[in-house]
Design an enzyme around this catalytic site. Structure first.
Site, PDB file in Angstrom:
ATOM      1  N   LYS A  39      97.799  47.828  -6.518  1.00 32.83           N
ATOM      2  CA  LYS A  39      97.105  47.541  -5.308  1.00 32.83           C
ATOM      3  C   LYS A  39      97.563  48.511  -4.185  1.00 32.83           C
ATOM      4  O   LYS A  39      98.735  48.667  -3.999  1.00 32.83           O
ATOM      5  CB  LYS A  39      97.322  46.127  -4.865  1.00 32.83           C
ATOM      6  CG  LYS A  39      96.401  45.936  -3.526  1.00 32.83           C
ATOM      7  CD  LYS A  39      96.161  44.219  -3.217  1.00 32.83           C
ATOM      8  CE  LYS A  39      95.271  44.344  -2.022  1.00 32.83           C
ATOM      9  NZ  LYS A  39      94.068  44.600  -2.275  1.00 32.83           N
ATOM     10  N   HIS A  65     100.153  40.528  -5.094  1.00 26.93           N
ATOM     11  CA  HIS A  65      99.110  41.208  -5.899  1.00 26.93           C
ATOM     12  C   HIS A  65      99.766  42.182  -7.063  1.00 26.93           C
ATOM     13  O   HIS A  65     100.935  42.456  -7.157  1.00 26.93           O
ATOM     14  CB  HIS A  65      98.276  41.931  -4.997  1.00 26.93           C
ATOM     15  CG  HIS A  65      97.222  41.351  -4.346  1.00 26.93           C
ATOM     16  ND1 HIS A  65      97.373  40.618  -3.294  1.00 26.93           N
ATOM     17  CD2 HIS A  65      95.912  40.881  -4.401  1.00 26.93           C
ATOM     18  CE1 HIS A  65      96.566  39.963  -2.898  1.00 26.93           C
ATOM     19  NE2 HIS A  65      95.458  40.064  -3.601  1.00 26.93           N
TER      20      HIS A  65
END
Length: 265
Positions: free
Chosen positions: A157, A153
């Site tokens: 995040k 990600h």
């Protein structure tokens, strides 16, 4: 459908606002943002160059008084506050927030006795179909195959492994008759010894602007099978969230997920 959006100034919040504005069946009636946000008071459509008449606010009760549904992709502590307001105003919830503790999940379960809630770590159709593929694969690769889950990600995040990776782990573990809590291994470092074949390993990568990549690896002797889902845009999450709102419009109280919404059970 009178819809309010939580986390309205964030990447996902803006995608949700755009999706609601482009849906002829939906009406944007509220846009929540955190206290102290520099975007408070700004029109919710400003980033699109549109005037919606809906201003970003941190006044929960004012927003919930106008809405029938709240879509929430924020953080656990914020979502729990939104659940309390939803109970006060009888508003149904679509929750895509990840990183909840067991106690916070229990609060969602308790709230669902009074209001309709769709709670899913990933609302894309592709991911939820992938979960069914993983269940099928796990049953056929139950012996002699090591299972590893790798996710990647963007740098912003804040939780790891991702909620989607955990969903995938739960799907695989459930198909094998195991509890993910008992068999998960999160990252490896140093001298770990040989791999326990009953475990499911997790590895997390963070960097750049990766929207979300997930691979489940079934590694056997002489072959390996990889089932991968890659998100190139958050638009699939937004469309899934609106699909969840439509699902809730025909439901009463209860806790549902995207498998229910998509009829995959």
């Amino acid at each position: 459908m009178k819809i309010a959006i939580a986390g309205a100034s964030g990447r996902m919040g803006r995608m949700l606002i755009e999706a609601v504005l482009n849906d002829s069946d939906a009406q944007l009636v509220g846009a929540l943002d955190r206290a102290g946000s520099p975007f408070l008071g700004q029109d919710a459509g400003a980033f699109l160059g549109k005037e919606t008449g809906v201003k970003l606010t941190d006044d929960l009760d004012a927003v919930f008084a106008q809405a029938d549904y709240l879509i929430d992709f924020t953080r656990p502590e914020g979502t729990i506050a939104h659940v309390a307001a939803a109970l006060r105003h009888d508003v149904k919830l679509v929750i895509g927030t990840t990183g909840f503790t067991a106690e916070q999940k229990a609060e969602l379960q308790a709230a669902a006795a009074r209001i309709g809630i769709v709670f899913a770590a990933n609302m894309s159709v592709g991911v939820n179909v992938t979960l069914k593929l993983l269940e099928f694969a796990a049953k056929h690769f139950s012996h002699g195959y090591d299972i590893e889950i790798i996710e990647a990600h963007h740098r912003h995040k804040v939780d790891a492994p991702s909620g989607t990776a955990l969903m995938m782990g739960e799907a695989v573990a459930g198909a094998l008759g195991r509890s993910l809590e008992d068999c998960a291994v999160y990252g490896r470092h140093g001298v770990t010894g040989e791999r326990d074949p009953s475990t499911i390993g997790f590895a997390a990568v963070r960097g750049g602007d990766i929207v979300g990549d997930h691979t489940v690896l079934f590694a056997g002797i002489g072959e390996r099978i990889e089932i991968t889902h890659k998100s190139s845009s958050r638009v699939s999450y937004a469309q899934g969230a609106l699909r969840a709102v439509r699902f809730l419009s025909a439901r009463g109280a209860g806790l549902f997920d995207m498998q229910d919404v998509l009829g995959l059970r």
